[in-house]
Design a protein around this motif. Structure first.
Motif, PDB file in Angstrom:
ATOM      1  N   ALA A 619      42.428  49.973  43.643  1.00  0.00           N
ATOM      2  CA  ALA A 619      43.862  49.713  43.533  1.00  0.00           C
ATOM      3  C   ALA A 619      44.115  48.426  42.757  1.00  0.00           C
ATOM      4  CB  ALA A 619      44.490  49.626  44.924  1.00  0.00           C
ATOM      5  N   THR A 620      43.277  47.427  42.980  1.00  0.00           N
ATOM      6  CA  THR A 620      43.403  46.156  42.244  1.00  0.00           C
ATOM      7  C   THR A 620      43.106  46.365  40.765  1.00  0.00           C
ATOM      8  OG1 THR A 620      42.671  44.994  44.248  1.00  0.00           O
ATOM      9  CG2 THR A 620      42.605  43.766  42.173  1.00  0.00           C
ATOM     10  N   LEU A 621      42.063  47.108  40.463  1.00  0.00           N
ATOM     11  CA  LEU A 621      41.699  47.362  39.066  1.00  0.00           C
ATOM     12  C   LEU A 621      42.776  48.177  38.351  1.00  0.00           C
ATOM     13  CD1 LEU A 621      37.934  48.169  39.680  1.00  0.00           C
ATOM     14  CD2 LEU A 621      38.824  46.194  38.409  1.00  0.00           C
ATOM     15  N   ALA A 622      43.333  49.169  39.026  1.00  0.00           N
ATOM     16  CA  ALA A 622      44.374  49.985  38.410  1.00  0.00           C
ATOM     17  C   ALA A 622      45.612  49.157  38.088  1.00  0.00           C
ATOM     18  CB  ALA A 622      44.736  51.149  39.331  1.00  0.00           C
ATOM     19  N   ALA A 623      45.957  48.205  38.964  1.00  0.00           N
ATOM     20  CA  ALA A 623      47.113  47.346  38.710  1.00  0.00           C
ATOM     21  C   ALA A 623      46.833  46.368  37.575  1.00  0.00           C
ATOM     22  CB  ALA A 623      47.479  46.584  39.979  1.00  0.00           C
ATOM     23  N   ALA A 656      38.752  42.644  28.397  1.00  0.00           N
ATOM     24  CA  ALA A 656      38.108  41.415  27.931  1.00  0.00           C
ATOM     25  C   ALA A 656      38.277  40.250  28.898  1.00  0.00           C
ATOM     26  CB  ALA A 656      38.634  41.051  26.543  1.00  0.00           C
ATOM     27  N   ASP A 657      39.486  40.010  29.355  1.00  0.00           N
ATOM     28  CA  ASP A 657      39.738  38.868  30.244  1.00  0.00           C
ATOM     29  C   ASP A 657      40.263  39.325  31.600  1.00  0.00           C
ATOM     30  OD1 ASP A 657      42.136  39.831  29.364  1.00  0.00           O
ATOM     31  OD2 ASP A 657      43.052  37.848  29.034  1.00  0.00           O
ATOM     32  N   ALA A 658      39.898  40.541  31.993  1.00  0.00           N
ATOM     33  CA  ALA A 658      40.480  41.132  33.205  1.00  0.00           C
ATOM     34  C   ALA A 658      40.158  40.328  34.468  1.00  0.00           C
ATOM     35  CB  ALA A 658      40.013  42.574  33.362  1.00  0.00           C
ATOM     36  N   THR A 659      38.959  39.762  34.540  1.00  0.00           N
ATOM     37  CA  THR A 659      38.598  39.012  35.748  1.00  0.00           C
ATOM     38  C   THR A 659      39.447  37.759  35.923  1.00  0.00           C
ATOM     39  OG1 THR A 659      36.856  37.862  34.520  1.00  0.00           O
ATOM     40  CG2 THR A 659      36.224  39.836  35.754  1.00  0.00           C
ATOM     41  N   GLU A 660      40.053  37.290  34.834  1.00  0.00           N
ATOM     42  CA  GLU A 660      40.873  36.080  34.900  1.00  0.00           C
ATOM     43  C   GLU A 660      42.342  36.385  35.173  1.00  0.00           C
ATOM     44  OE1 GLU A 660      40.248  34.104  31.223  1.00  0.00           O
ATOM     45  OE2 GLU A 660      38.062  34.123  31.395  1.00  0.00           O
ATOM     46  N   ARG A 661      42.708  37.659  35.140  1.00  0.00           N
ATOM     47  CA  ARG A 661      44.122  38.019  35.337  1.00  0.00           C
ATOM     48  C   ARG A 661      44.276  39.168  36.338  1.00  0.00           C
ATOM     49  NH1 ARG A 661      44.842  42.684  32.315  1.00  0.00           N
ATOM     50  NH2 ARG A 661      43.310  43.035  30.651  1.00  0.00           N
ATOM     51  N   LEU A 662      43.422  39.180  37.346  1.00  0.00           N
ATOM     52  CA  LEU A 662      43.512  40.240  38.352  1.00  0.00           C
ATOM     53  C   LEU A 662      44.889  40.258  38.994  1.00  0.00           C
ATOM     54  CD1 LEU A 662      40.042  40.015  40.153  1.00  0.00           C
ATOM     55  CD2 LEU A 662      40.815  41.780  38.563  1.00  0.00           C
ATOM     56  N   CYS A 663      45.443  41.452  39.151  1.00  0.00           N
ATOM     57  CA  CYS A 663      46.795  41.628  39.708  1.00  0.00           C
ATOM     58  C   CYS A 663      46.710  42.253  41.098  1.00  0.00           C
ATOM     59  CB  CYS A 663      47.628  42.533  38.804  1.00  0.00           C
ATOM     60  SG  CYS A 663      47.866  41.910  37.139  1.00  0.00           S
ATOM     61  N   LEU A 664      47.691  41.951  41.914  1.00  0.00           N
ATOM     62  CA  LEU A 664      47.805  42.620  43.205  1.00  0.00           C
ATOM     63  C   LEU A 664      48.319  44.036  42.982  1.00  0.00           C
ATOM     64  CD1 LEU A 664      49.395  39.811  45.407  1.00  0.00           C
ATOM     65  CD2 LEU A 664      46.979  40.385  45.138  1.00  0.00           C
ATOM     66  N   ARG A 693      47.217  42.453  51.128  1.00  0.00           N
ATOM     67  CA  ARG A 693      46.333  43.182  52.028  1.00  0.00           C
ATOM     68  C   ARG A 693      45.739  44.432  51.373  1.00  0.00           C
ATOM     69  NH1 ARG A 693      48.838  42.635  58.041  1.00  0.00           N
ATOM     70  NH2 ARG A 693      48.882  40.349  58.071  1.00  0.00           N
ATOM     71  N   LEU A 694      46.406  44.949  50.358  1.00  0.00           N
ATOM     72  CA  LEU A 694      45.900  46.118  49.653  1.00  0.00           C
ATOM     73  C   LEU A 694      44.872  45.745  48.587  1.00  0.00           C
ATOM     74  CD1 LEU A 694      49.165  48.215  49.203  1.00  0.00           C
ATOM     75  CD2 LEU A 694      47.179  48.841  50.555  1.00  0.00           C
ATOM     76  N   ALA A 695      44.737  44.464  48.297  1.00  0.00           N
ATOM     77  CA  ALA A 695      43.874  44.033  47.196  1.00  0.00           C
ATOM     78  C   ALA A 695      42.460  43.716  47.681  1.00  0.00           C
ATOM     79  CB  ALA A 695      44.474  42.803  46.519  1.00  0.00           C
ATOM     80  N   ASP A 696      41.493  43.906  46.779  1.00  0.00           N
ATOM     81  CA  ASP A 696      40.119  43.436  46.982  1.00  0.00           C
ATOM     82  C   ASP A 696      39.695  42.773  45.677  1.00  0.00           C
ATOM     83  OD1 ASP A 696      37.466  42.942  47.405  1.00  0.00           O
ATOM     84  OD2 ASP A 696      36.877  45.034  47.730  1.00  0.00           O
ATOM     85  N   LEU A 697      39.973  41.492  45.582  1.00  0.00           N
ATOM     86  CA  LEU A 697      39.694  40.759  44.345  1.00  0.00           C
ATOM     87  C   LEU A 697      38.195  40.610  44.113  1.00  0.00           C
ATOM     88  CD1 LEU A 697      42.436  37.977  44.607  1.00  0.00           C
ATOM     89  CD2 LEU A 697      42.582  40.214  43.517  1.00  0.00           C
ATOM     90  N   ASP A 698      37.424  40.388  45.181  1.00  0.00           N
ATOM     91  CA  ASP A 698      35.977  40.231  45.026  1.00  0.00           C
ATOM     92  C   ASP A 698      35.337  41.525  44.537  1.00  0.00           C
ATOM     93  OD1 ASP A 698      36.136  37.610  45.875  1.00  0.00           O
ATOM     94  OD2 ASP A 698      35.664  38.085  47.965  1.00  0.00           O
ATOM     95  N   THR A 701      36.254  42.107  40.894  1.00  0.00           N
ATOM     96  CA  THR A 701      35.506  41.207  40.007  1.00  0.00           C
ATOM     97  C   THR A 701      34.065  41.681  39.831  1.00  0.00           C
ATOM     98  OG1 THR A 701      36.878  39.316  40.653  1.00  0.00           O
ATOM     99  CG2 THR A 701      34.725  38.832  39.692  1.00  0.00           C
ATOM    100  N   ALA A 702      33.424  42.062  40.941  1.00  0.00           N
ATOM    101  CA  ALA A 702      32.044  42.545  40.863  1.00  0.00           C
ATOM    102  C   ALA A 702      31.952  43.797  40.001  1.00  0.00           C
ATOM    103  CB  ALA A 702      31.502  42.824  42.260  1.00  0.00           C
ATOM    104  N   THR A 703      32.925  44.675  40.121  1.00  0.00           N
ATOM    105  CA  THR A 703      32.913  45.924  39.358  1.00  0.00           C
ATOM    106  C   THR A 703      33.089  45.658  37.870  1.00  0.00           C
ATOM    107  OG1 THR A 703      33.822  47.078  41.280  1.00  0.00           O
ATOM    108  CG2 THR A 703      33.975  48.209  39.157  1.00  0.00           C
ATOM    109  N   LEU A 704      34.004  44.760  37.528  1.00  0.00           N
ATOM    110  CA  LEU A 704      34.215  44.419  36.116  1.00  0.00           C
ATOM    111  C   LEU A 704      32.989  43.750  35.512  1.00  0.00           C
ATOM    112  CD1 LEU A 704      37.891  43.123  36.333  1.00  0.00           C
ATOM    113  CD2 LEU A 704      37.123  45.094  34.971  1.00  0.00           C
ATOM    114  N   GLY A 705      32.172  43.147  36.339  1.00  0.00           N
ATOM    115  CA  GLY A 705      31.003  42.449  35.840  1.00  0.00           C
ATOM    116  C   GLY A 705      29.819  43.350  35.540  1.00  0.00           C
ATOM    117  N   ARG A 706      29.921  44.635  35.858  1.00  0.00           N
ATOM    118  CA  ARG A 706      28.815  45.545  35.611  1.00  0.00           C
ATOM    119  C   ARG A 706      28.934  46.191  34.231  1.00  0.00           C
ATOM    120  NH1 ARG A 706      29.897  46.990  41.097  1.00  0.00           N
ATOM    121  NH2 ARG A 706      28.315  46.075  42.441  1.00  0.00           N
TER     122      ARG A 706
END
Length: 714
Positions: A619-623, A656-664, A693-698, A701-706
Motif C-alpha cells: 500500500a505504501t509503494l502504490a501510494a 529513482a528517488d522513491a525511498t526518499e519520498r515514501l508516501c502514506l 497505521r496502514l503504512a510500512d515504510l521499512d 524501503t527494503a523492497t525498493l532496495g532489491r
C-alpha cells in the motif's frame, strides 16, 4: 530471595494444600522483584504458571504489609478469562483470609453495589470496566481506589498490540494520579519477541524512573535467517512436539478428517472466522461428532455451556475462534487442530501451548488448509517458527482518537478540569502530553467540551454523540459492527449480521448459529431482534469485518521463501507436498531468489510487480509510485499492478528517488468509521492517524532496495 521468602502461610499452602514439591523456575524467579515492589514482565509458555508467579508474592506482601481495602487490580482482555480465573484466585486468597471479586459487563448491578459497599482485596476486571467505574456517578472512585497498590495485566501482549493497550495505559496513569502514589505494574505474557520493549511499554510514564525486570527463565535466544527483519527473535524451551500440515480443500473434507482422526480424544479446533466456526461445527455435528462452539457472537450462556461441557467431556471437539487462544482453562486437551492458518507465529505458539500439559504427552498441532492461499500462509508461519522467529509486539502509532476519548472521559470523571492542568492526569505519557493540545482545542471549538472560567466540562456535542446509556459508549475504544440479537423464545442464542436478514432469498430464511440451523419467524427492526425456531437443513452464517491491514512483510517474505523451495520443519502430508509443488510451479514467474520480479502478460494487458512485501508495504509503494502504478487498485500482499505501457526506462525514472519520498497510503473515507472517536478529531488528523497505521515504510524501503527482473509471460 527464593520461595522461602514468601509469607509462611502462603508457603504452607503451596506445599500442603496444592501438594507442590517446589515452585517452577518462573515462579521462583518472580519472588524477589515482586516482593521488592518492582515492575515486572513475567514470560513463560502457555500453562507455565504465570498467574501463580504473580499472585503468590503479592499475597505474601498483602499479608506482611497488612494491606487494606481493594489493593490489587487483576486486568484481563476478555471476560471469559476473568470468569475462568475467579475460583482459582479465590482459593489462593482464602489462604490468608483475603477476598476476590469480579467486575465486568456481565456482572449484575446488585453485585456491583455489594462490591462498592464492601470492597474485596483483589478485583478481577477489564480496562473498560475500570473506565466505567471512573466515570460513573454511582462510584466514589477516589474512595474505591484509594488503597490500590498493584495492577496485574494478564495476557499483556493482547493489549499492547492494539488501541486497547493505549486505553489501558491512559487509565492506569489516571489511577496513579488519583491515588497519589506509584502503583506497581506486573505483566503476564506467553510469547513475545521483544520483552524489554514490552516491559517499557507497560511501565508507561514510569519507564526509566521505576525499577523494572523481565522475568523469563524458561526462554532462550535463538538464531534466525529471516531476511531484512528488525524483529527480535525469542524461542521457547517448550518441546516442539508433533506438528503436521495437510491440505484438505474444503470444510466438508476437514470435518470428515477430524471425525476419522483421534476418536476418543478431546480436540480443540481453531478457525480464523466466526462463519467458519459455524460451518465446521454444523458439518461435524451432522457426522455425529459431539461438538461445541465458542466465538464472540454467541450469547454468554451458549459460550459458558459449551466451555463447561467441553471441559468435562472426553470424546468431543470444540470449534473456536481466537477467543480460546488465551489462557482459558478447558481441561486437558489431547489435540489442537488449526483450520487454515493464524496470522502470526505468536498465535500459533499460544495455540499449540494448549496441549502437552499432562506428563508424558507432547505438544501437537495439525494444520488443515482449505485452499491453496491458506496452505501457503500456513507453510510460511511454520517456516518462520522453524527459524525461531516471534513477532515483536508494537503499540499502534499516533493514537489521536484515544487521546480525544481520554480527554472526554476525564471531564466525565472529574466533572470540571482545569484547561492548564488536564495534561497532568497522564503524567507525561507520550501522546497525552503537549501534542494533544490541538485535539483539546478541536473538542472545545466543536462543542464536545465547554470552557468557562478556565475550566473544561462536557459539552452538548459529546452528549449527543456519546451520551446514550450514561456515556457507556465512551468506555470502549473499539467499534463493534451492528448486529441483531437472535432469540429462540426467550433464550438468546447469539448475534448475527443484519445483512442476512435483508438479502433477497427464496423460501424460508435460515440462519446458522451455535452450530444449528434456525428459521427466522419474526424480525423486530426497531429493537434489533430476530426471533427464530429450530429447523432442518443448513442455514447461512455471516459477520462483517471491521479491521484493516493484511499479511505482514515478514510473513509474506516467508511465503516467498516457501515458493522458492523452503519446506517448513514439520510433517507434510502427501496432499500438502503435492499441492505445494503445484504452487511452486505456478509461481515460477513471480518469485526469484535474486530479488523482485516484474511480469508482463500481453494476452491480459497486465503488468505486475511481484514484491511479496505484505499488504502495508505494498500500500505504501502504490501510494509512492503513483505515476507508474494502476490507480485505485485492490492491494494484496504479493503484487502491485503497474501501467500496461510501462518500460524499464520509465520504471528506472519513476523509482529513482522513491525511498526518499515514501508516501502514506490513501485512506478510504469509509475506513474512518472503524476508528472509534475519529469524529472527535479534526478530519486531517483522523486521516493521518489511519494512513500512518496502514503504512510500512521499512518494508517498502527494503523492497525498493532489491534488484528487479523483468519477465515476459508466454
Amino acid at each position: 530471595m527464593s520461595a522461602d521468602d514468601l509469607h509462611p502461610v502462603v508457603l504452607h499452602h503451596i506445599v500442603n494444600t496444592l501438594g507442590w514439591p517446589g515452585l517452577r523456575p518462573l515462579q521462583e524467579a518472580a519472588v524477589e522483584p515482586l516482593l521488592a515492589g518492582s515492575d515486572a514482565l513475567l514470560l513463560a509458555p502457555t500453562a507455565g504458571g504465570k498467574t501463580e508467579a504473580a499472585m503468590f508474592p503479592l499475597l505474601s506482601r498483602m499479608a506482611s504489609a497488612n494491606w487494606r481495602g481493594m489493593s490489587v487490580l487483576y486486568v484481563c482482555p476478555i471476560k471469559a478469562l476473568l470468569n475462568n480465573l475467579l475460583p482459582r484466585l479465590e482459593g489462593y486468597a482464602s489462604w490468608t483470609g483475603r477476598r476476590v471479586a469480579l467486575w465486568h459487563g456481565d456482572v449484575s448491578g446488585t453485585r456491583r453495589k455489594q462490591i462498592l459497599r464492601d470492597p474485596p482485596d483483589i478485583l478481577l476486571t477489564t480496562p473498560e470496566s475500570i473506565e466505567s467505574m471512573l466515570v460513573s456517578v454511582n462510584v466514589d472512585h477516589r474512595q474505591f481506589f484509594e488503597h490500590l497498590q498493584v495492577i496485574v495485566v494478564d495476557e499483556v501482549h493482547a493489549f499492547a498490540g492494539d488501541d486497547r493497550g493505549w486505553h489501558l495505559l491512559a487509565v492506569l496513569e489516571r489511577l496513579t494520579r488519583l491515588t497519589g502514589r506509584s502503583i506497581q505494574r506486573v505483566g503476564l505474557s506467553a510469547t513475545v519477541g521483544n520483552p524489554p520493549e514490552l516491559l517499557n511499554w507497560l511501565q508507561g510514564s514510569g519507564a526509566g524512573s521505576r525499577p523494572g525486570m523481565v522475568v523469563a527463565p524458561e526462554t532462550t535466544a535463538a538464531p534466525s535467517s529471516i531476511p531484512n527483519s528488525d524483529e527480535t527473535v525469542v524461542s521457547s524451551q517448550a518441546p516442539p512436539g508433533d506438528i503436521q500440515l495437510d491440505y484438505v480443500g474444503s470444510v466438508s473434507n476437514a470435518a470428515a478428517l477430524i471425525t476419522a482422526l483421534h476418536r476418543g480424544e478431546k480436540r480443540l479446533v481453531f478457525c480464523d472466522s466466526r462463519r467458519l466456526v459455524e460451518e465446521l461445527g454444523h458439518a461435524l455435528r451432522s457426522r455425529g461428532v459431539t461438538t461445541f462452539l465458542s466465538h464472540a457472537s454467541l450469547s454468554m450462556d451458549e459460550r459458558r455451556q459449551s466451555e463447561q461441557a467441553f471441559a468435562e467431556a472426553r470424546d468431543c471437539v470444540i470449534v473456536a475462534t481466537s477467543t480460546l487462544e488465551l489462557g482459558i482453562d478447558v481441561g486437558d486437551l489431547d489435540r489442537v487442530i488449526q483450520i487454515n492458518a493464524p496470522s502470526t507465529v505468536a498465535s500459533f505458539l499460544q495455540r499449540i501451548g494448549r496441549t502437552g500439559r499432562r506428563p508424558g504427552t507432547a505438544r501437537n498441532c495439525l494444520f488443515l488448509a482449505l485452499d491453496e492461499e491458506s496452505l501457503l500462509q500456513a507453510a510460511g508461519i511454520l517456516h518462520l517458527w522453524g527459524e525461531g522467529f516471534v513477532e515483536r509486539v508494537r503499540a499502534p502509532s499516533e493514537p489521536r482518537h484515544i487521546v480525544a476519548q481520554q480527554i472526554l472521559a476525564l471531564c466525565l470523571q472529574e466533572h470540571r478540569v482545569g484547561n492548564h492542568t488536564w495534561q497532568e492526569w497522564w503524567n507525561g505519557l507520550g501522546p497525552f502530553g503537549a501534542s494533544a493540545t490541538v485535539i483539546l482545542r478541536h473538542l472545545v471549538s466543536h462543542g464536545y467540551l465547554d470552557e468557562d472560567d478556565g475550566m473544561l466540562f462536557i459539552g452538548p456535542e459529546a452528549e449527543r454523540r456519546f451520551g446514550r446509556r450514561h456515556f457507556m459508549d465512551m468506555t470502549a475504544v473499539f467499534t463493534a459492527a451492528p448486529e441483531f440479537t437472535v432469540l429462540s423464545g426467550r433464550k438468546e442464542i447469539g448475534r448475527t449480521d443484519p445483512a442476512l436478514l435483508t438479502e433477497e432469498i427464496e423460501g424460508p430464511r435460515l440462519l446458522l448459529l451455535a452450530g444449528r440451523t434456525w428459521r427466522v419467524t419474526y424480525i423486530d427492526w426497531s429493537r434489533r431482534r430476530c426471533f427464530v425456531e429450530a429447523a432442518d437443513g443448513r442455514g447461512k452464517a455471516r459477520w462483517g469485518g471491521t479491521g484493516y491491514g493484511g499479511l505482514s512483510y515478514v510473513l509474506s517474505q516467508a511465503m516467498r521463501s516457501v515458493l522458492l523451495g523452503a519446506d517448513p520443519p514439520v510433517r507434510l502430508s502427501r496432499r500438502a507436498v503435492e499441492r505445494l509443488a503445484v504452487l511452486r510451479e505456478d509461481a515460477v514467474d513471480s518469485v526469484h531468489p535474486g530479488g523482485t520480479v516484474i511480469t508482463r502478460d500481453p494476452m491480459m494487458d497486465d503488468v505486475r510487480w511481484w514484491t511479496w512485501a505484505g499488504f502495508r508495504a505494498n500500500a505504501t509503494l502504490a501510494a509512492t509510485l503513483d505515476g507508474i502504478v494502476v490507480p485505485g487498485q485492490r492491494i494484496d500482499e504479493a503484487s502491485i499492478r503497474l501501467r500496461s505501457d510501462l518500460t524499464p526506462e520509465m520504471w528506472k525514472v519513476g523509482t529513482a528517488d522513491a525511498t526518499e519520498r515514501l508516501c502514506l497510503p490513501d485512506v478510504d473515507e469509509k475506513a474512518l468509521h472503524g476508528l472509534k472517536f475519529s469524529v472527535a478529531l479534526p478530519e486531517r488528523l483522523a486521516v493521518a492517524t489511519l494512513a500512518t497505521r496502514l503504512a510500512d515504510l521499512d518494508g517498502a524501503t527494503a523492497t525498493l532496495g532489491r534488484s528487479v527482473r523483468w519477465s515476459m509471460l508466454q
